[in-house]
Design a protein around this motif. Structure first.
Motif, mmCIF file in Angstrom:
data_model
loop_
_atom_site.group_PDB
_atom_site.id
_atom_site.type_symbol
_atom_site.label_atom_id
_atom_site.label_comp_id
_atom_site.label_asym_id
_atom_site.label_seq_id
_atom_site.Cartn_x
_atom_site.Cartn_y
_atom_site.Cartn_z
ATOM 1 N N ALA A 1 3.927 -7.806 -35.595
ATOM 2 C CA ALA A 1 4.810 -7.960 -36.739
ATOM 3 C C ALA A 1 6.144 -7.284 -36.533
ATOM 4 C CB ALA A 1 4.138 -7.400 -37.992
ATOM 5 N N ALA A 2 6.275 -6.398 -35.529
ATOM 6 C CA ALA A 2 7.503 -5.647 -35.335
ATOM 7 C C ALA A 2 8.390 -6.238 -34.271
ATOM 8 C CB ALA A 2 7.172 -4.201 -34.957
ATOM 9 N N LEU A 3 8.030 -7.363 -33.672
ATOM 10 C CA LEU A 3 8.821 -7.935 -32.589
ATOM 11 C C LEU A 3 9.917 -8.814 -33.182
ATOM 12 C CD1 LEU A 3 6.048 -8.853 -30.046
ATOM 13 C CD2 LEU A 3 7.524 -6.858 -30.111
ATOM 14 N N LEU A 4 11.143 -8.446 -32.933
ATOM 15 C CA LEU A 4 12.281 -9.199 -33.435
ATOM 16 C C LEU A 4 13.069 -9.747 -32.267
ATOM 17 C CD1 LEU A 4 13.570 -6.738 -36.169
ATOM 18 C CD2 LEU A 4 12.013 -8.648 -36.444
ATOM 19 N N GLY B 1 12.367 8.643 -37.142
ATOM 20 C CA GLY B 1 11.327 7.630 -37.183
ATOM 21 C C GLY B 1 11.727 6.443 -36.341
ATOM 22 N N VAL B 2 10.758 5.608 -36.065
ATOM 23 C CA VAL B 2 10.993 4.425 -35.247
ATOM 24 C C VAL B 2 11.334 3.261 -36.156
ATOM 25 C CG1 VAL B 2 10.014 2.884 -33.530
ATOM 26 C CG2 VAL B 2 9.373 5.292 -33.553
ATOM 27 N N GLY B 3 12.414 2.576 -35.829
ATOM 28 C CA GLY B 3 12.803 1.406 -36.600
ATOM 29 C C GLY B 3 12.258 0.143 -35.979
ATOM 30 N N ALA B 4 13.088 -0.895 -35.968
ATOM 31 C CA ALA B 4 12.650 -2.185 -35.440
ATOM 32 C C ALA B 4 12.521 -2.123 -33.927
ATOM 33 C CB ALA B 4 13.653 -3.267 -35.838
ATOM 34 N N VAL C 1 14.464 -0.689 -28.950
ATOM 35 C CA VAL C 1 13.770 0.204 -29.879
ATOM 36 C C VAL C 1 14.812 0.854 -30.782
ATOM 37 C CG1 VAL C 1 12.214 2.165 -30.121
ATOM 38 C CG2 VAL C 1 11.991 0.636 -28.152
ATOM 39 N N GLY C 2 14.698 0.622 -32.060
ATOM 40 C CA GLY C 2 15.604 1.226 -33.020
ATOM 41 C C GLY C 2 15.080 2.560 -33.521
#
Length: 703
Positions: free
Chosen positions: A36-39, A100-103, A225-226
């Protein structure tokens, strides 16, 4: 994971999922790339974190750690090979103590195909301006040059133009535009400007061109990695991928007699990652972790049950939810599809425990202190399932290059000897050295190059193989054949002795097997030899109690024999095996009882007398069986003859002379069959009685 000790309650890592992570003063750990986090795409202005650590495993895995500063709201890019994306998706772990880790973004496995799926033209349209215009027929353009107009593209067609003075022909392209004043044509090569007026069309072309640029390296992908939060802090990215196995190569300088030998171990490593390793911390791991693969970068679809379309006049049966839940996608071969959650803390230890090394980032900052502790430990370390070797100096290896780095250089206890392995050479022993690992860690297996001498004149004497050498253990390393020593080996076979004990018809047998191997050793006339004889260890056999100085291993038996110069030395190796068995004699046939009690080493006169009586009974039984067999054969012959007579009687009739003769013969045969039956019954009763007598003898046997 990377931390050397379990985190305390105050700084325990937590799992941060993309899109839901919130800045926090507590450390956050984001493991894996959830689907779900792969953009698609990357963040503008993204930077790359430098590679600071490489951990190579002898199991064919490599762990890479990138570390450096990031700014909240920014992102970092991680280029990886296409064939490594599955492993990155499985093991990517982000360390961020302050934010924190974003997208987390990653292009699809076929990004260009996915890109052109949403565009009004295909990749062939970018082959030339002509192809693009024909692909966008109907789009509005502005042209300038010999012809100035605004209109919609109608068609671009090639035409041959003759050059002056018979100079041949040239291909030109005529562009046709539908304008407000009608169809306007212009030669495409003569135009100075051609512009698409629709902003959306221009954006689509720009997307296609940008996609072509990003995917020029067709075998690489970029993970973006955001990072959330504010300010600048240090973070680390780690992942585990397949890599060439690092190889071990030893150099061994042998002592003249005994004492110590110099052992130097080198690791041969290859950098096939596609990027240079510049001033990285190198860690070698020798172990055998569980290493799994999964096609996480491949899209899977599940089969769905199809239901018929219903109308108001039809009744739709109730759908069975249990049946629907049992549907499985074919590509999973029966495994229930499910959404893969983000990996939990400790996933990398479960998937590749041998690579769970501390993630140091020099110089250690306060926020990365938990990742730097183990880097200050000893250079060699042994865990429960692996060996770790760290190098104090940074290593640089260009992509596609091979490097050798030393990981062991110390003295080891060593004694020169000669090892006789009959399966290797039937007549010659092997020159060998007995090495004991008196260091703090085990030594991984590898090839050994042996030298004789301790200075610059050291001479090569042979190659050998060193198996895994645990702490405090020793191994024999053989490197050459001793042509000066002759050994004659003779296997004298196995001699078995059987002892018995009988009580109330129960016989306990003890069978002792004794195997003797004989050797004649002739050393050189001017040199003594200490020969270590090594024989394979058969199941159940062990050195006899009278054998002194014999060493046992799980698979070998070793005996040391001193062979003084100038004479032949005789030696023997005796191996014994003891088997025990209990049998119930009263359950056996007489001949089996006799076979069990004959030949016992502790046979008494009473046992001999019982054996004689059993022998007589067995003889009688065998004769009775023979007589029964003769009677049975006669019975069969009579039966066959009666069948013939009855057939003939039916042909000639009972009232004829020949028929009456047939009837008389049948009466005589019937009388004989009755006699045979009575005799057979008597023999059967006699055999049963003798069997019972044999059982009684067995029950009365005392030993």
């Amino acid at each position: 994971m990377f931390a050397p000790t379990p985190p305390s309650r105050s700084n325990r890592p937590t799992l941060s999922l993309p899109f839901t992570a919130r800045p926090s003063r507590r450390a956050r750990l984001a493991g894996g790339l959830a689907a779900a986090a792969l953009l698609a795409g990357t963040t503008a202005g993204a930077a790359e974190l430098p590679l600071v650590r490489v951990v190579l495993s002898s199991a064919g895995l490599a762990q890479f750690l990138h570390a450096g500063p990031v700014t909240g709201g920014g992102s970092v890019e991680l280029p990886v090979r296409l064939d490594q994306v599955d492993d990155v998706l499985k093991s990517l772990t982000v360390f961020d103590r302050e934010g924190g880790v974003g997208a987390v973004g990653l292009p699809g496995k076929q990004p260009l195909a996915e890109l052109y799926r949403d565009l009004p033209f295909g990749p062939d349209a970018l082959a030339s301006p002509t192809a693009l215009l024909n692909a966008l027929v109907g789009a509005e353009v502005e042209i300038a040059g010999p012809v100035t107009a605004t209109g919609r593209v109608f068609r671009v067609e090639p035409e041959e133009i003759a050059l002056p003075n018979n100079g041949g022909t040239v291909t030109r392209h005529r562009l046709s535009l539908m304008t407000g004043r009608g169809l306007v044509q212009a030669v495409l090569e003569d135009l100075t400007t051609l512009r698409f007026t629709d902003p959306e069309t221009r954006a689509q072309i720009e997307r296609a061109l940008a996609g072509q640029t990003r995917n020029r390296a067709k075998d690489r992908r970029t993970v973006s990695v955001g990072f959330l939060g504010d300010g600048t802090r240090r973070v680390a990215l780690g992942y585990v991928v397949a890599a060439p196995v690092w190889k071990t190569s030893y150099r061994l300088v042998l002592p003249k007699e005994g004492g110590t030998a110099r052992l130097q171990g080198w690791a041969v490593v290859e950098n096939l990652t596609g990027g240079d390793w510049t001033d990285v911390e190198l860690v070698l791991v020798s172990g055998n972790p569980v290493a799994l693969r999964q096609a996480l970068y491949t899209a899977f679809y599940t089969d769905r049950p199809e239901v018929p379309v219903t109308t108001a006049t039809r009744v739709m049966p109730r759908s069975d939810d249990a049946d629907a839940a049992e549907q499985r996608p074919k590509m999973y071969e029966g495994a229930a599809p499910r959404r893969m959650p983000a990996p939990q803390v400790g996933q990398m230890q479960r998937m590749a425990p041998a690579l769970a090394a501390p993630a140091a980032m020099p110089p250690p900052a306060p926020e990365t202190e938990s990742m730097a502790n183990l880097a200050r430990a000893s250079e060699a370390e042994e865990a429960a399932t692996q060996l770790l070797y760290r190098f104090p100096a940074k290593v640089t290896v260009a992509t596609g290059h091979t490097a050798m780095v030393p990981f062991v250089d110390r003295d080891v206890q060593a004694t020169r000897t000669w090892l006789y392995q009959p399966e290797t050479s039937a007549r010659r022993p092997l020159a060998a050295v007995r090495i004991k690992n008196d260091g703090d860690t085990s030594l991984p297996p590898g090839i050994v190059t042996a030298f004789d001498g301790a200075d610059g004149t050291a001479a090569f004497v042979g190659d050998a193989q060193l198996p895994l050498l645990a702490r405090g253990t020793f191994r024999y390393v053989t490197f050459a054949l001793d042509a000066k020593t002759d050994i004659r080996r003779e296997d004298l076979g196995i001699r078995r002795t059987t002892l018995g004990k009988a009580v109330d018809g129960e016989l306990s047998l003890t069978v002792k097997s004794r195997r003797t191997l004989s050797y004649e050793i002739t050393p050189p006339a001017d040199e003594d030899r200490e020969i270590v004889i090594e024989e394979a260890r058969a199941d159940g056999f062990a050195p006899a109690p009278d054998q002194k100085g014999v060493e046992e291993t799980p698979t070998r038996v070793r005996a040391t024999v001193a062979a003084p110069r100038g004479k032949t030395t005789k030696a023997s190796l005796v191996l014994e095996r003891t088997d025990r068995q209990t049998v119930i004699l009263t359950d056996l046939a007489p001949e089996e009882i006799l076979a069990r009690i004959r030949g016992l080493e502790n046979e008494t006169p009473a046992v001999k007398d019982t054996a004689a009586k059993l022998g007589a009974l067995v003889g009688d039984i065998n004769r009775a069986r023979g007589e029964r067999g003769r009677l049975d054969a006669e019975r069969k012959r009579i039966g066959d003859d009666q069948a013939r007579l009855r057939q003939n009687l039916g042909a000639v009739g009972s009232g004829t002379d020949l028929g009456r003769r047939y009837i008389d013969t049948l009466k005589t045969q019937e009388d004989r069959l009755a006699e045979i039956g009575r005799a057979d019954q008597a023999l059967e009763a006699d055999i049963a009685a003798k069997r019972q007598a044999a059982v009684q003898l067995a029950r009365q046997l005392k030993l």
